[in-house]
Design a protein around this motif. Structure first.
Motif, PDB file in Angstrom:
ATOM      1  N   LEU A 113       0.857  -1.185   0.000  1.00  0.00           N
ATOM      2  CA  LEU A 113       0.000   0.000   0.000  1.00  0.00           C
ATOM      3  C   LEU A 113       0.889   1.229   0.000  1.00  0.00           C
ATOM      4  N   ARG A 114       0.603   2.170  -0.885  1.00  0.00           N
ATOM      5  CA  ARG A 114       1.373   3.410  -0.944  1.00  0.00           C
ATOM      6  C   ARG A 114       0.409   4.566  -1.178  1.00  0.00           C
ATOM      7  N   PHE A 115       0.752   5.726  -0.645  1.00  0.00           N
ATOM      8  CA  PHE A 115      -0.133   6.887  -0.807  1.00  0.00           C
ATOM      9  C   PHE A 115       0.703   8.160  -0.726  1.00  0.00           C
ATOM     10  N   LYS A 116       0.405   9.069  -1.634  1.00  0.00           N
ATOM     11  CA  LYS A 116       1.188  10.300  -1.753  1.00  0.00           C
ATOM     12  C   LYS A 116       0.456  11.449  -1.077  1.00  0.00           C
ATOM     13  N   LEU A 117       1.150  12.092  -0.132  1.00  0.00           N
ATOM     14  CA  LEU A 117       0.613  13.224   0.606  1.00  0.00           C
ATOM     15  C   LEU A 117       1.324  14.488   0.142  1.00  0.00           C
ATOM     16  N   ASP A 118       0.669  15.276  -0.706  1.00  0.00           N
ATOM     17  CA  ASP A 118       1.259  16.531  -1.182  1.00  0.00           C
ATOM     18  C   ASP A 118       1.188  17.578  -0.084  1.00  0.00           C
ATOM     19  N   LEU A 119       2.282  18.288   0.135  1.00  0.00           N
ATOM     20  CA  LEU A 119       2.336  19.322   1.159  1.00  0.00           C
ATOM     21  C   LEU A 119       1.825  20.640   0.611  1.00  0.00           C
ATOM     22  N   GLU A 120       1.005  21.331   1.385  1.00  0.00           N
ATOM     23  CA  GLU A 120       0.540  22.655   0.965  1.00  0.00           C
ATOM     24  C   GLU A 120       1.708  23.635   0.935  1.00  0.00           C
ATOM     25  N   LYS A 121       2.663  23.463   1.846  1.00  0.00           N
ATOM     26  CA  LYS A 121       3.845  24.321   1.891  1.00  0.00           C
ATOM     27  C   LYS A 121       5.082  23.441   1.816  1.00  0.00           C
ATOM     28  N   PRO A 122       5.869  23.535   0.731  1.00  0.00           N
ATOM     29  CA  PRO A 122       7.080  22.710   0.617  1.00  0.00           C
ATOM     30  C   PRO A 122       8.054  22.970   1.749  1.00  0.00           C
ATOM     31  N   VAL A 123       8.887  21.982   2.016  1.00  0.00           N
ATOM     32  CA  VAL A 123       9.911  22.105   3.055  1.00  0.00           C
ATOM     33  C   VAL A 123      11.112  22.833   2.472  1.00  0.00           C
ATOM     34  N   ALA A 124      11.501  23.926   3.084  1.00  0.00           N
ATOM     35  CA  ALA A 124      12.589  24.760   2.563  1.00  0.00           C
ATOM     36  C   ALA A 124      13.896  23.990   2.525  1.00  0.00           C
ATOM     37  N   LEU A 125      14.738  24.314   1.566  1.00  0.00           N
ATOM     38  CA  LEU A 125      16.056  23.689   1.453  1.00  0.00           C
ATOM     39  C   LEU A 125      16.860  23.898   2.731  1.00  0.00           C
ATOM     40  N   GLY A 126      17.562  22.861   3.143  1.00  0.00           N
ATOM     41  CA  GLY A 126      18.370  22.942   4.346  1.00  0.00           C
ATOM     42  C   GLY A 126      17.618  22.635   5.623  1.00  0.00           C
ATOM     43  N   THR A 127      16.304  22.441   5.522  1.00  0.00           N
ATOM     44  CA  THR A 127      15.487  22.142   6.698  1.00  0.00           C
ATOM     45  C   THR A 127      15.387  20.630   6.892  1.00  0.00           C
ATOM     46  N   SER A 128      15.626  20.170   8.093  1.00  0.00           N
ATOM     47  CA  SER A 128      15.515  18.746   8.399  1.00  0.00           C
ATOM     48  C   SER A 128      14.071  18.382   8.712  1.00  0.00           C
ATOM     49  N   VAL A 129      13.663  17.231   8.213  1.00  0.00           N
ATOM     50  CA  VAL A 129      12.325  16.708   8.470  1.00  0.00           C
ATOM     51  C   VAL A 129      12.477  15.375   9.179  1.00  0.00           C
ATOM     52  N   GLN A 130      11.777  15.214  10.285  1.00  0.00           N
ATOM     53  CA  GLN A 130      11.788  13.963  11.029  1.00  0.00           C
ATOM     54  C   GLN A 130      10.435  13.280  10.887  1.00  0.00           C
ATOM     55  N   MET A 131      10.462  11.988  10.588  1.00  0.00           N
ATOM     56  CA  MET A 131       9.223  11.237  10.376  1.00  0.00           C
ATOM     57  C   MET A 131       9.220   9.966  11.204  1.00  0.00           C
ATOM     58  N   GLN A 132       8.059   9.636  11.735  1.00  0.00           N
ATOM     59  CA  GLN A 132       7.820   8.357  12.372  1.00  0.00           C
ATOM     60  C   GLN A 132       6.546   7.766  11.790  1.00  0.00           C
ATOM     61  N   MET A 133       6.549   6.470  11.485  1.00  0.00           N
ATOM     62  CA  MET A 133       5.361   5.780  10.996  1.00  0.00           C
ATOM     63  C   MET A 133       4.983   4.717  12.013  1.00  0.00           C
TER      64      MET A 133
END
Length: 205
Positions: A113-133
Protein backbone atom coordinates in the motif's frame (compact mmCIF):
# COMPACT_ATOMS: atom_id res chain seq x y z
CA UNK A 1 -13.95 -6.38 9.03
CA UNK A 2 -10.61 -5.12 7.73
CA UNK A 3 -8.12 -4.68 10.57
CA UNK A 4 -6.38 -1.81 8.81
CA UNK A 5 -9.59 0.20 8.79
CA UNK A 6 -10.36 -0.26 12.45
CA UNK A 7 -7.25 -0.27 14.72
CA UNK A 8 -8.03 -1.73 18.13
CA UNK A 9 -6.79 0.21 21.12
CA UNK A 10 -7.35 -2.73 23.49
CA UNK A 11 -4.48 -4.88 22.27
CA UNK A 12 -1.06 -4.99 23.94
CA UNK A 13 0.91 -6.55 21.11
CA UNK A 14 0.82 -6.40 17.31
CA UNK A 15 -1.28 -8.71 15.16
CA UNK A 16 -0.16 -7.27 11.82
CA UNK A 17 3.40 -6.55 10.69
CA UNK A 18 4.43 -3.96 8.11
CA UNK A 19 7.77 -3.19 6.47
CA UNK A 20 7.74 0.55 5.83
CA UNK A 21 9.64 3.09 3.75
CA UNK A 22 9.01 6.57 2.39
CA UNK A 23 9.47 8.22 -1.00
CA UNK A 24 10.46 11.89 -0.82
CA UNK A 25 9.08 13.97 -3.70
CA UNK A 26 10.84 17.23 -4.60
CA UNK A 27 9.75 20.18 -6.69
CA UNK A 28 11.79 21.99 -9.35
CA UNK A 29 13.53 24.05 -6.65
CA UNK A 30 14.66 20.89 -4.85
CA UNK A 31 12.32 21.43 -1.91
CA UNK A 32 10.40 18.51 -0.38
CA UNK A 33 6.91 18.82 -1.85
CA UNK A 34 5.30 15.48 -0.93
CA UNK A 35 5.72 12.44 1.28
CA UNK A 36 4.77 8.99 0.03
CA UNK A 37 4.71 6.23 2.65
CA UNK A 38 5.08 2.69 1.30
CA UNK A 39 3.84 -0.18 3.46
CA UNK A 40 4.33 -3.90 2.75
CA UNK A 41 2.11 -6.12 4.92
CA UNK A 42 3.10 -9.55 6.19
CA UNK A 43 2.09 -12.57 4.12
CA UNK A 44 -0.32 -14.02 6.69
CA UNK A 45 -2.31 -10.79 6.96
CA UNK A 46 -2.28 -10.49 3.17
CA UNK A 47 -3.66 -14.02 2.79
CA UNK A 48 -6.45 -13.30 5.26
CA UNK A 49 -7.35 -9.98 3.65
CA UNK A 50 -7.38 -10.82 -0.06
CA UNK A 51 -10.60 -12.90 -0.01
CA UNK A 52 -12.43 -9.87 1.42
CA UNK A 53 -11.11 -7.69 -1.40
CA UNK A 54 -12.37 -10.07 -4.10
CA UNK A 55 -15.75 -8.37 -4.33
CA UNK A 56 -16.87 -10.07 -7.54
CA UNK A 57 -15.76 -13.48 -6.17
CA UNK A 58 -13.79 -14.20 -9.32
CA UNK A 59 -11.05 -15.96 -7.38
CA UNK A 60 -8.57 -13.21 -8.23
CA UNK A 61 -8.20 -9.74 -6.73
CA UNK A 62 -8.15 -7.37 -9.68
CA UNK A 63 -6.39 -4.01 -9.84
CA UNK A 64 -9.66 -2.09 -9.57
CA UNK A 65 -10.46 -3.93 -6.33
CA UNK A 66 -7.01 -3.15 -4.95
CA UNK A 67 -7.46 0.53 -5.80
CA UNK A 68 -10.82 0.59 -4.03
CA UNK A 69 -9.17 -0.92 -0.98
CA UNK A 70 -6.33 1.64 -1.10
CA UNK A 71 -8.69 4.63 -1.31
CA UNK A 72 -10.93 3.33 1.49
CA UNK A 73 -8.00 2.41 3.73
CA UNK A 74 -6.32 5.80 3.45
CA UNK A 75 -9.63 7.60 3.89
CA UNK A 76 -10.24 5.72 7.13
CA UNK A 77 -6.73 6.48 8.39
CA UNK A 78 -7.15 10.24 8.07
CA UNK A 79 -8.29 10.65 11.68
CA UNK A 80 -5.07 8.92 12.79
CA UNK A 81 -2.97 11.27 10.62
CA UNK A 82 -2.22 8.37 8.29
CA UNK A 83 -0.03 6.71 10.96
CA UNK A 84 2.58 9.35 10.04
CA UNK A 85 4.08 11.81 12.51
CA UNK A 86 6.18 14.56 10.95
CA UNK A 87 8.29 17.28 12.53
CA UNK A 88 10.02 20.15 10.74
CA UNK A 89 11.43 23.38 12.13
CA UNK A 90 10.59 21.97 15.60
CA UNK A 91 6.90 21.99 14.72
CA UNK A 92 4.64 18.99 14.17
CA UNK A 93 2.02 18.30 11.53
CA UNK A 94 2.62 19.63 8.00
CA UNK A 95 -0.59 20.40 6.16
CA UNK A 96 -1.50 18.12 3.27
CA UNK A 97 -3.55 18.96 0.22
CA UNK A 98 -6.93 17.27 0.26
CA UNK A 99 -6.46 15.08 -2.80
CA UNK A 100 -4.44 11.99 -1.90
CA UNK A 101 -3.20 9.52 -4.49
CA UNK A 102 -3.34 5.94 -3.16
CA UNK A 103 -2.28 2.70 -4.81
CA UNK A 104 -2.07 -0.97 -3.85
CA UNK A 105 -0.59 -4.12 -5.34
CA UNK A 106 0.37 -7.65 -4.35
CA UNK A 107 4.08 -8.49 -4.63
CA UNK A 108 5.51 -11.87 -3.61
CA UNK A 109 2.27 -12.72 -1.80
CA UNK A 110 2.41 -9.52 0.26
CA UNK A 111 0.07 -6.54 0.04
CA UNK A 112 1.77 -3.25 -0.83
CA UNK A 113 0.00 0.00 0.00
CA UNK A 114 1.37 3.41 -0.94
CA UNK A 115 -0.13 6.89 -0.81
CA UNK A 116 1.19 10.30 -1.75
CA UNK A 117 0.61 13.22 0.61
CA UNK A 118 1.26 16.53 -1.18
CA UNK A 119 2.34 19.32 1.16
CA UNK A 120 0.54 22.65 0.96
CA UNK A 121 3.85 24.32 1.89
CA UNK A 122 7.08 22.71 0.62
CA UNK A 123 9.91 22.10 3.05
CA UNK A 124 12.59 24.76 2.56
CA UNK A 125 16.06 23.69 1.45
CA UNK A 126 18.37 22.94 4.35
CA UNK A 127 15.49 22.14 6.70
CA UNK A 128 15.52 18.75 8.40
CA UNK A 129 12.32 16.71 8.47
CA UNK A 130 11.79 13.96 11.03
CA UNK A 131 9.22 11.24 10.38
CA UNK A 132 7.82 8.36 12.37
CA UNK A 133 5.36 5.78 11.00
CA UNK A 134 3.37 3.88 13.59
CA UNK A 135 -0.06 2.71 14.68
CA UNK A 136 -0.71 4.44 18.03
CA UNK A 137 -2.41 1.29 19.37
CA UNK A 138 0.53 -0.93 18.35
CA UNK A 139 -2.00 -3.36 16.88
CA UNK A 140 -0.04 -2.92 13.63
CA UNK A 141 3.74 -3.06 14.09
CA UNK A 142 5.45 -0.87 11.51
CA UNK A 143 9.17 -1.37 11.01
CA UNK A 144 11.16 0.98 8.79
CA UNK A 145 13.44 -0.97 6.43
CA UNK A 146 16.70 0.71 7.39
CA UNK A 147 18.68 -0.16 4.24
CA UNK A 148 15.85 1.05 2.01
CA UNK A 149 14.14 3.56 4.29
CA UNK A 150 14.14 6.53 1.91
CA UNK A 151 14.12 7.06 -1.84
CA UNK A 152 13.73 10.25 -3.83
CA UNK A 153 11.83 11.50 -6.87
CA UNK A 154 13.12 12.78 -9.16
CA UNK A 155 16.22 10.72 -8.48
CA UNK A 156 18.49 12.85 -10.69
CA UNK A 157 18.48 15.89 -8.38
CA UNK A 158 21.34 16.73 -6.04
CA UNK A 159 21.41 14.20 -3.23
CA UNK A 160 19.64 14.67 0.07
CA UNK A 161 20.88 13.03 3.26
CA UNK A 162 18.92 10.80 5.61
CA UNK A 163 19.39 8.72 8.73
CA UNK A 164 17.36 6.23 10.75
CA UNK A 165 17.37 6.32 14.56
CA UNK A 166 16.26 3.18 16.40
CA UNK A 167 14.15 3.74 19.54
CA UNK A 168 16.53 1.47 21.47
CA UNK A 169 19.15 4.20 21.00
CA UNK A 170 17.28 6.28 23.59
CA UNK A 171 17.46 3.62 26.32
CA UNK A 172 20.30 4.19 28.79
CA UNK A 173 20.40 0.98 30.82
CA UNK A 174 21.03 -1.51 28.01
CA UNK A 175 17.44 -2.72 27.98
CA UNK A 176 15.91 -3.29 24.54
CA UNK A 177 12.31 -2.57 23.68
CA UNK A 178 11.74 -6.25 22.98
CA UNK A 179 12.33 -6.83 26.72
CA UNK A 180 9.46 -4.55 27.72
CA UNK A 181 6.14 -6.04 28.77
CA UNK A 182 2.96 -3.98 29.10
CA UNK A 183 -0.10 -4.92 31.11
CA UNK A 184 -3.60 -4.37 29.71
CA UNK A 185 -4.00 -1.49 32.14
CA UNK A 186 -0.82 0.19 30.93
CA UNK A 187 -1.93 -0.21 27.33
CA UNK A 188 -5.31 1.35 28.09
CA UNK A 189 -3.60 4.29 29.81
CA UNK A 190 -1.21 4.89 26.92
CA UNK A 191 -3.17 5.58 23.71
CA UNK A 192 0.09 6.39 21.89
CA UNK A 193 1.85 3.13 22.74
CA UNK A 194 3.12 2.63 19.18
CA UNK A 195 5.33 5.71 19.40
CA UNK A 196 7.60 3.90 21.87
CA UNK A 197 8.61 1.41 19.17
CA UNK A 198 8.79 3.81 16.22
CA UNK A 199 12.04 4.45 14.38
CA UNK A 200 12.76 8.06 13.41
CA UNK A 201 13.70 8.88 9.82
CA UNK A 202 15.47 12.24 9.40
CA UNK A 203 15.78 13.76 5.91
CA UNK A 204 17.59 16.95 4.88
CA UNK A 205 17.57 18.31 1.30
Amino acid sequence: MLILFYPSYAQSHPHVWVDAAVIIHRNDAGEISALEPVWIFDDLYTASLLPDLDQDQSGEVEKAELLTFARDAIGNLQEWDYFLKVKRDDEFGPLYRKEIIADADVLNNRLLLRFKLDLEKPVALGTSVQMQMYDPSYFIAMDVIENHAVSYLPAAMNACTHSVTHPDDNLEDGTTLSDLVFSDEEVAQNPDLGSIFAKTVTVTC
